[in-house]
Design an enzyme around this catalytic site. Structure first.
Site, PDB file in Angstrom:
ATOM      1  N   HIS A 192       0.907  -1.262  -0.192  1.00  0.00           N
ATOM      2  CA  HIS A 192       0.091  -0.052   0.025  1.00  0.00           C
ATOM      3  C   HIS A 192       1.015   1.413   0.029  1.00  0.00           C
ATOM      4  O   HIS A 192       2.176   1.274   0.615  1.00  0.00           O
ATOM      5  CB  HIS A 192      -0.871  -0.032   1.056  1.00  0.00           C
ATOM      6  CG  HIS A 192      -2.034  -1.198   1.010  1.00  0.00           C
ATOM      7  ND1 HIS A 192      -3.082  -1.080   1.836  1.00  0.00           N
ATOM      8  CD2 HIS A 192      -2.355  -2.014   0.112  1.00  0.00           C
ATOM      9  CE1 HIS A 192      -3.799  -2.191   1.607  1.00  0.00           C
ATOM     10  NE2 HIS A 192      -3.474  -2.785   0.624  1.00  0.00           N
ATOM     11  N   GLU A 214       0.656   3.884   1.866  1.00  0.00           N
ATOM     12  CA  GLU A 214       1.039   4.283   3.169  1.00  0.00           C
ATOM     13  C   GLU A 214       2.145   3.393   3.730  1.00  0.00           C
ATOM     14  O   GLU A 214       3.305   4.106   4.427  1.00  0.00           O
ATOM     15  CB  GLU A 214      -0.036   4.001   4.097  1.00  0.00           C
ATOM     16  CG  GLU A 214      -1.441   4.898   3.570  1.00  0.00           C
ATOM     17  CD  GLU A 214      -2.261   4.021   3.183  1.00  0.00           C
ATOM     18  OE1 GLU A 214      -3.594   3.923   3.467  1.00  0.00           O
ATOM     19  OE2 GLU A 214      -1.905   3.456   2.201  1.00  0.00           O
ATOM     20  N   CYS A 230      -6.649   1.289   5.667  1.00  0.00           N
ATOM     21  CA  CYS A 230      -6.929  -0.085   5.885  1.00  0.00           C
ATOM     22  C   CYS A 230      -6.464  -0.335   7.221  1.00  0.00           C
ATOM     23  O   CYS A 230      -5.762   0.443   7.946  1.00  0.00           O
ATOM     24  CB  CYS A 230      -6.703  -1.253   4.959  1.00  0.00           C
ATOM     25  SG  CYS A 230      -4.788  -1.540   5.018  1.00  0.00           S
ATOM     26  N   CYS A 285      -2.758  -0.658   7.580  1.00  0.00           N
ATOM     27  CA  CYS A 285      -1.953   0.412   7.470  1.00  0.00           C
ATOM     28  C   CYS A 285      -2.064   1.543   8.516  1.00  0.00           C
ATOM     29  O   CYS A 285      -1.445   2.354   9.002  1.00  0.00           O
ATOM     30  CB  CYS A 285      -2.667   1.405   6.264  1.00  0.00           C
ATOM     31  SG  CYS A 285      -1.959   0.488   4.749  1.00  0.00           S
TER      32      CYS A 285
END
Length: 143
Positions: free
Chosen positions: A78, A80, A114, A117
């Site tokens: 991801h 992040e 999410c 993250c």
């Protein structure tokens, strides 16, 4: 008209998302402290792994897996996570992370992190998340 700081950094996160190698959604993240960018990241395959855009296939897309489910099928890291991996740990304490995402049709995707993250952001001691929501507005989360 001169943008305020949140709008400025979310625009940068939008540009970072354009480097994404994901077929489903493109996300960009920027970590900022004291109004200075310290890291950025976009979603895509880890170094050394073929990117979905290069091989032309996405397992989750082919299986029609809903957003937020079956991450184990996905090769991507991801945005992040990549921004956190690339940042100096001592600079992230008290920082803000800006997140922008887009669907395939370029409409805004939900930018709220999410669960995984969210845990990484907290563990990095980042204290604020500013993200672009599906409606194009900015949302904030403070820890």
């Amino acid at each position: 008209m001169r943008p305020d700081w949140d709008d400025y950094f979310i625009e940068i996160a939008k540009v970072v998302s354009s480097r994404s190698t994901c077929l489903r959604r493109k996300y960009g993240a920027v970590i900022v402290k004291d109004r200075v960018m310290i890291s950025s990241g976009y979603n895509g395959a880890p170094r050394g792994i073929d990117n979905c855009i290069d091989i032309g296939t996405c397992v989750r897309k082919e299986l029609n897996v809903p957003s937020g489910e079956r991450y184990e099928l996905c090769e991507a890291v991801h945005a992040e996570q990549n921004a956190i991996i690339n940042a100096p740990p001592e600079r992230m304490k008290g920082a803000t992370i800006y997140i922008a995402g887009f669907e395939e049709d370029m409409s805004c995707a939900a930018g709220k992190p999410c669960k995984l993250c969210d845990r990484m952001i907290r563990n990095a001691q980042i204290t604020e998340v500013v993200y672009l929501d599906k409606d194009g507005g900015l949302k904030k989360i403070s820890f």
